[in-house]
Motif scaffolding. Structure first.
Motif, mmCIF file in Angstrom:
data_model
loop_
_atom_site.group_PDB
_atom_site.id
_atom_site.type_symbol
_atom_site.label_atom_id
_atom_site.label_comp_id
_atom_site.label_asym_id
_atom_site.label_seq_id
_atom_site.Cartn_x
_atom_site.Cartn_y
_atom_site.Cartn_z
ATOM 1 N N SER A 135 -2.654 -26.086 -46.599
ATOM 2 C CA SER A 135 -2.312 -24.667 -46.529
ATOM 3 C C SER A 135 -1.719 -24.362 -45.163
ATOM 4 O O SER A 135 -1.876 -25.124 -44.209
ATOM 5 C CB SER A 135 -3.559 -23.814 -46.757
ATOM 6 N N GLU A 136 -1.044 -23.241 -45.136
ATOM 7 C CA GLU A 136 -0.353 -22.845 -43.916
ATOM 8 C C GLU A 136 -1.342 -22.673 -42.767
ATOM 9 O O GLU A 136 -1.055 -23.003 -41.624
ATOM 10 C CB GLU A 136 0.385 -21.534 -44.210
ATOM 11 N N ARG A 137 -2.515 -22.206 -43.118
ATOM 12 C CA ARG A 137 -3.550 -21.949 -42.115
ATOM 13 C C ARG A 137 -4.005 -23.242 -41.438
ATOM 14 O O ARG A 137 -4.105 -23.339 -40.207
ATOM 15 C CB ARG A 137 -4.727 -21.297 -42.857
ATOM 16 N N VAL A 138 -4.241 -24.244 -42.292
ATOM 17 C CA VAL A 138 -4.711 -25.538 -41.779
ATOM 18 C C VAL A 138 -3.633 -26.178 -40.918
ATOM 19 O O VAL A 138 -3.908 -26.723 -39.837
ATOM 20 C CB VAL A 138 -5.093 -26.446 -42.968
ATOM 21 N N ALA B 172 -1.288 -24.735 -39.261
ATOM 22 C CA ALA B 172 -1.190 -24.024 -37.982
ATOM 23 C C ALA B 172 -2.321 -24.442 -37.050
ATOM 24 O O ALA B 172 -2.115 -24.625 -35.850
ATOM 25 C CB ALA B 172 -1.233 -22.519 -38.237
ATOM 26 N N ARG B 173 -3.484 -24.633 -37.611
ATOM 27 C CA ARG B 173 -4.649 -25.043 -36.806
ATOM 28 C C ARG B 173 -4.426 -26.431 -36.204
ATOM 29 O O ARG B 173 -4.710 -26.681 -35.022
ATOM 30 C CB ARG B 173 -5.876 -25.030 -37.713
ATOM 31 N N PRO C 75 -2.988 -18.958 -29.997
ATOM 32 C CA PRO C 75 -3.504 -19.425 -31.295
ATOM 33 C C PRO C 75 -4.805 -20.208 -31.197
ATOM 34 O O PRO C 75 -5.424 -20.483 -32.212
ATOM 35 C CB PRO C 75 -2.369 -20.295 -31.828
ATOM 36 N N LYS D 131 5.707 -21.321 -33.861
ATOM 37 C CA LYS D 131 5.028 -22.026 -34.952
ATOM 38 C C LYS D 131 4.600 -23.410 -34.493
ATOM 39 O O LYS D 131 3.523 -23.895 -34.841
ATOM 40 C CB LYS D 131 5.962 -22.135 -36.162
ATOM 41 N N TRP E 245 1.110 -21.006 -33.969
ATOM 42 C CA TRP E 245 0.976 -19.626 -34.449
ATOM 43 C C TRP E 245 0.986 -19.629 -35.966
ATOM 44 O O TRP E 245 1.794 -20.315 -36.581
ATOM 45 C CB TRP E 245 2.131 -18.762 -33.931
ATOM 46 N N ARG E 246 0.108 -18.838 -36.522
ATOM 47 C CA ARG E 246 0.128 -18.694 -37.978
ATOM 48 C C ARG E 246 1.244 -17.733 -38.368
ATOM 49 O O ARG E 246 1.691 -16.927 -37.556
ATOM 50 C CB ARG E 246 -1.208 -18.165 -38.476
ATOM 51 N N GLY F 127 1.121 -15.229 -40.316
ATOM 52 C CA GLY F 127 0.703 -13.830 -40.250
ATOM 53 C C GLY F 127 0.831 -13.276 -38.846
ATOM 54 O O GLY F 127 1.183 -12.107 -38.645
ATOM 55 N N ARG F 128 0.544 -14.143 -37.862
ATOM 56 C CA ARG F 128 0.634 -13.705 -36.477
ATOM 57 C C ARG F 128 2.073 -13.382 -36.106
ATOM 58 O O ARG F 128 2.358 -12.390 -35.412
ATOM 59 C CB ARG F 128 0.099 -14.814 -35.587
#
Lengths: 83, 320
Positions: A2-5, A7-8, A39, B143, B147-148, B150-151
């Motif tokens: 996922s996009e969240r992972v 990004a992390r 972030p 990115k 950065w996500r 959404g951010r």
């Protein structure tokens, strides 16, 4: 993933080395550094403290580097290997 | 009321041939005002020209405004085929036409503002899109730093909101100025309305008046105003915020969709030259090539990537 992972992972596990500087022209140097810290979930005050420490370290490193350079160049000019 | 009018629609009156010595005198004016309708219609300037269909309006004045409905009722009874109107009708017609002009102006203003609003929203979205498209590289960097999406959307929306607030404030100030200007330069629409004459005609219930309202007319003014209400200001600010939000959401959504590798590959036209000169400077060990004045004519005539070494391309190793 996922996009969240993703990004992390980008924020915590991967370091990018940009070939161009990729700085934001409208931000100050400290704010440019902050964009990488944001972030990670570091708070604003903590971010500024970290950046201050980093800036101090960089300044110390520059001073030390210049001193080393001067010492080395003097040695080269004098032609005696005494270091 | 005198019922001399009830003969009006009756059988044709025998043609008047007798002399009228009172014609043209003040006495005649008075007497003429008591003519029967049928006789009036049969009276011609010459023998052949009749006024048969010419006399078709009779002015009746009541002795007080409160008795107008009663007079009207009686007239309807006496002349069932006649159309009976009163001053109120006339006045309301005039006021109505002035009012319809005002409502036309209102409607026109409303639709005009809707059209301007739609155009402004479209323009804001378009401009934000183009601004975001020029900053794709920046968002790609963000990115890459983790950065996500959404951010990034939040960032763009926040910037658009700030622009919206500033624009809204400027618009409200401009609107105040415009409204003040309109109030100062306002043209007045005027309409002349005949009013009922002063109710002093006592005793005469119904008489043939020459021109009702010629004695007393008054002018109605409709002034063009641009009222500034708190509601309008609030609406303006809300719309400005909504426009900023909408534009920012569109632009941010487009910016956040890109992968950093794809975004960073969209290098600006000079950036591969920077990388190329840097590389050649470090490879040759000479400082001269790093000077942009020397390097750029050789480099920037090339299409990106053809002359520049492959390593000079911007970072494309980050794949997700």
């Amino acid at each position: 993933m996922s996009e969240r992972v993703v990004a992390r992972v980008r924020a915590r596990s991967i370091g990018f080395v940009f070939q161009a500087f990729n700085l934001m022209p409208m931000l100050s140097a400290a704010e440019n550094v902050e964009t990488a810290l944001a972030p990670l979930g570091v708070g604003g005050a903590e971010r500024r403290r970290l950046i201050l420490i980093a800036a101090l370290i960089v300044i110390v490193a520059i001073v030390v580097g210049v001193l080393i350079y001067l010492r080395r160049s003097r040695r080269d000019r004098d032609g005696r290997g005494e270091s | 009321m005198r019922s001399s009018l009830d003969a009006g629609g009756a059988a044709p009156y025998p043609r008047a041939a007798r002399p009228r010595p009172w014609r043209g005198s003040p006495e005649g004016e008075r007497r003429r005002s008591r003519l029967l309708l049928a006789r009036a219609q049969q009276t011609g300037a010459t023998g052949t020209a009749k006024l048969n269909n010419e006399v078709n309006t009779i002015y009746v004045s009541a002795d007080s405004a409160s008795s107008i409905p009663a007079v009207q009722q009686e007239l309807t009874k006496l002349l069932p085929t006649a159309a009976i109107t009163d001053q109120n009708d006339l006045a309301s017609q005039v006021t109505g036409s002035v009012g319809s002009a005002a409502s036309l102006a209102n409607n026109l203003g409303k639709w005009l503002s809707v059209a301007v609003l739609v155009a402004a929203f479209g323009l804001a979205i378009l401009l934000t899109m183009s601004a975001v498209a020029r900053r794709v590289r920046e968002f790609g960097t963000l990115k890459a730093l983790g950065w996500r999406g959404g951010r990034i959307v939040g960032q763009v929306v926040g910037e658009s909101l700030v622009i919206g607030v500033v624009g809204g404030a400027a618009g409200v100030a401009l609107g105040y100025g415009g409204a003040a200007l309109i109030d100062k330069l306002a043209t007045r629409l005027s309409a002349i309305v005949g009013s009922s004459p002063p109710t002093t005609a006592s005793g005469v219930a119904a008489r043939l008046a020459q021109q009702v309202g010629s004695s007393a007319t008054h002018t109605v003014y409709v002034t063009l105003t641009a009222p500034v209400t708190l509601n309008a200001i609030g609406l303006a600010v809300v719309l400005a915020l909504a426009g900023g939000l909408l534009a920012g959401a569109f632009g941010g959504w487009r910016a956040a969709r890109l992968r950093p590798a794809a975004a960073l590959r969209k290098v600006e036209w000079w950036s591969h030259c920077v990388a190329w000169t840097w590389n050649s400077a470090t490879a040759n060990g000479s400082r001269s090539a790093a000077r942009p004045g020397r390097a750029s004519p050789r480099c920037c005539n090339c299409s990106a990537g053809s002359t520049a070494p492959p390593g000079a391309r911007s970072s494309s190793t980050a794949r997700t």
